[in-house]
Design a protein around this motif. Structure first.
Motif, PDB file in Angstrom:
ATOM      1  N   MET A 105     -37.353  25.771  47.236  1.00  0.00           N
ATOM      2  CA  MET A 105     -37.121  25.434  45.852  1.00  0.00           C
ATOM      3  C   MET A 105     -35.764  24.758  45.734  1.00  0.00           C
ATOM      4  SD  MET A 105     -37.002  28.078  42.665  1.00  0.00           S
ATOM      5  CE  MET A 105     -38.504  27.873  41.766  1.00  0.00           C
ATOM      6  N   GLY A 130     -33.876  23.820  43.229  1.00  0.00           N
ATOM      7  CA  GLY A 130     -32.973  24.308  42.208  1.00  0.00           C
ATOM      8  C   GLY A 130     -32.118  25.473  42.650  1.00  0.00           C
ATOM      9  N   LEU A 175     -38.563  25.896  28.914  1.00  0.00           N
ATOM     10  CA  LEU A 175     -38.280  27.237  29.425  1.00  0.00           C
ATOM     11  C   LEU A 175     -37.830  28.221  28.349  1.00  0.00           C
ATOM     12  CD1 LEU A 175     -36.517  26.215  32.736  1.00  0.00           C
ATOM     13  CD2 LEU A 175     -38.855  27.045  32.448  1.00  0.00           C
ATOM     14  N   SER A 191     -37.078  33.995  38.772  1.00  0.00           N
ATOM     15  CA  SER A 191     -36.388  33.342  37.665  1.00  0.00           C
ATOM     16  C   SER A 191     -36.057  31.898  38.008  1.00  0.00           C
ATOM     17  CB  SER A 191     -35.106  34.103  37.338  1.00  0.00           C
ATOM     18  OG  SER A 191     -35.433  35.418  36.955  1.00  0.00           O
ATOM     19  N   HIS A 192     -35.744  31.151  36.963  1.00  0.00           N
ATOM     20  CA  HIS A 192     -35.362  29.753  37.125  1.00  0.00           C
ATOM     21  C   HIS A 192     -33.892  29.629  36.723  1.00  0.00           C
ATOM     22  CE1 HIS A 192     -36.133  25.491  37.443  1.00  0.00           C
ATOM     23  NE2 HIS A 192     -35.510  25.316  36.303  1.00  0.00           N
ATOM     24  N   ARG A 193     -33.123  28.907  37.508  1.00  0.00           N
ATOM     25  CA  ARG A 193     -31.686  28.767  37.253  1.00  0.00           C
ATOM     26  C   ARG A 193     -31.293  27.304  37.265  1.00  0.00           C
ATOM     27  NH1 ARG A 193     -33.613  31.357  40.543  1.00  0.00           N
ATOM     28  NH2 ARG A 193     -33.544  33.421  41.336  1.00  0.00           N
ATOM     29  N   MET A 194     -30.382  26.941  36.376  1.00  0.00           N
ATOM     30  CA  MET A 194     -29.866  25.567  36.309  1.00  0.00           C
ATOM     31  C   MET A 194     -28.352  25.659  36.132  1.00  0.00           C
ATOM     32  SD  MET A 194     -32.817  23.603  35.935  1.00  0.00           S
ATOM     33  CE  MET A 194     -32.137  22.112  35.360  1.00  0.00           C
ATOM     34  N   TYR A 251     -29.771  30.771  33.057  1.00  0.00           N
ATOM     35  CA  TYR A 251     -30.516  31.726  33.876  1.00  0.00           C
ATOM     36  C   TYR A 251     -31.721  32.184  33.053  1.00  0.00           C
ATOM     37  CZ  TYR A 251     -30.628  35.090  37.742  1.00  0.00           C
ATOM     38  OH  TYR A 251     -30.948  35.792  38.868  1.00  0.00           O
ATOM     39  N   TYR A 252     -32.882  31.615  33.372  1.00  0.00           N
ATOM     40  CA  TYR A 252     -34.126  31.946  32.675  1.00  0.00           C
ATOM     41  C   TYR A 252     -34.772  33.090  33.443  1.00  0.00           C
ATOM     42  CZ  TYR A 252     -33.200  27.277  30.874  1.00  0.00           C
ATOM     43  OH  TYR A 252     -32.614  26.175  30.323  1.00  0.00           O
ATOM     44  N   ASN A 270     -36.877  36.427  34.781  1.00  0.00           N
ATOM     45  CA  ASN A 270     -38.180  37.036  34.974  1.00  0.00           C
ATOM     46  C   ASN A 270     -37.869  38.332  35.692  1.00  0.00           C
ATOM     47  OD1 ASN A 270     -40.762  37.796  35.451  1.00  0.00           O
ATOM     48  ND2 ASN A 270     -41.354  35.959  36.565  1.00  0.00           N
TER      49      ASN A 270
END
Length: 175
Positions: free
Chosen positions: A1, A3, A39, A98-101, A131-132, A134
């Motif tokens: 991944m 990201g 998101l 989780s998704h992080r940017m 920090y999205y 989960n």
């Protein structure tokens, strides 16, 4: 991944210093529509933290209401966040999926969410981590740990009994 590595590189300082809470609220409909961020949705909870050593660096944590009880947090790694509450009790949460940017320039969304939750007098952002979350209820991803839980599952036991019963009936009919 891709990201994951990007977040770790761009937001490197967020892994070395703790952050203090700035404010917490829910995403307003107007900002949800304005930014078309897939998101976050209107009414999603968010909490903003500011790095203690860099007042212009913020971490915005989305979709995990309990984190607003933290007075300070520390990113242990990409998946674990340690929280210290007002009684100095520490708890660690795991966010495996989780998704992080990370952005190393000012973000209007950060500014507008900070204003929305009532934070006044804070430095403008030069770095924003998003920090999205989960939340993983149990971070034990070992085969043995998961196998033990699966074997102890009441549903599995029922499934096994039903399977044995069907097998016995089919065998009886065949014989």
């Amino acid at each position: 991944m891709p990201g994951i590595n990007e977040f770790q590189k761009l937001c490197k300082s967020m892994f070395t210093d703790s952050m203090r809470i700035v404010c917490s609220a829910t995403v307003p409909e107007t900002l949800s529509q304005k930014y078309h961020n897939r998101l976050i949705r209107a009414e999603d909870p968010y909490t903003i933290f500011q790095m203690k050593s860099q007042n212009s660096s913020y971490l915005l944590v989305f979709s995990f209401l309990e984190i607003n009880r933290c007075h300070t947090i520390q990113l242990n790694d990409l998946y674990a966040v340690s929280c210290q509450n007002e009684w100095n009790e520490t708890k660690t949460w795991y966010f495996g999926f989780s998704h992080r940017m990370c952005y190393n320039y000012p973000m209007n969304l950060t500014t507008e969410l900070r204003e929305h939750c009532g934070a006044k007098g804070y430095d403008e952002d030069e770095q924003s981590g998003y920090y999205y979350t989960n939340h993983d209820l149990d971070a034990d991803i070992s085969l043995q740990g998961n196998a033990d839980r699966l074997l102890a599952s009441p549903l599995l036991v029922l499934w096994l009994i039903a399977s044995l019963l069907v097998f016995a009936i089919l065998r009886w009919k065949a014989g």
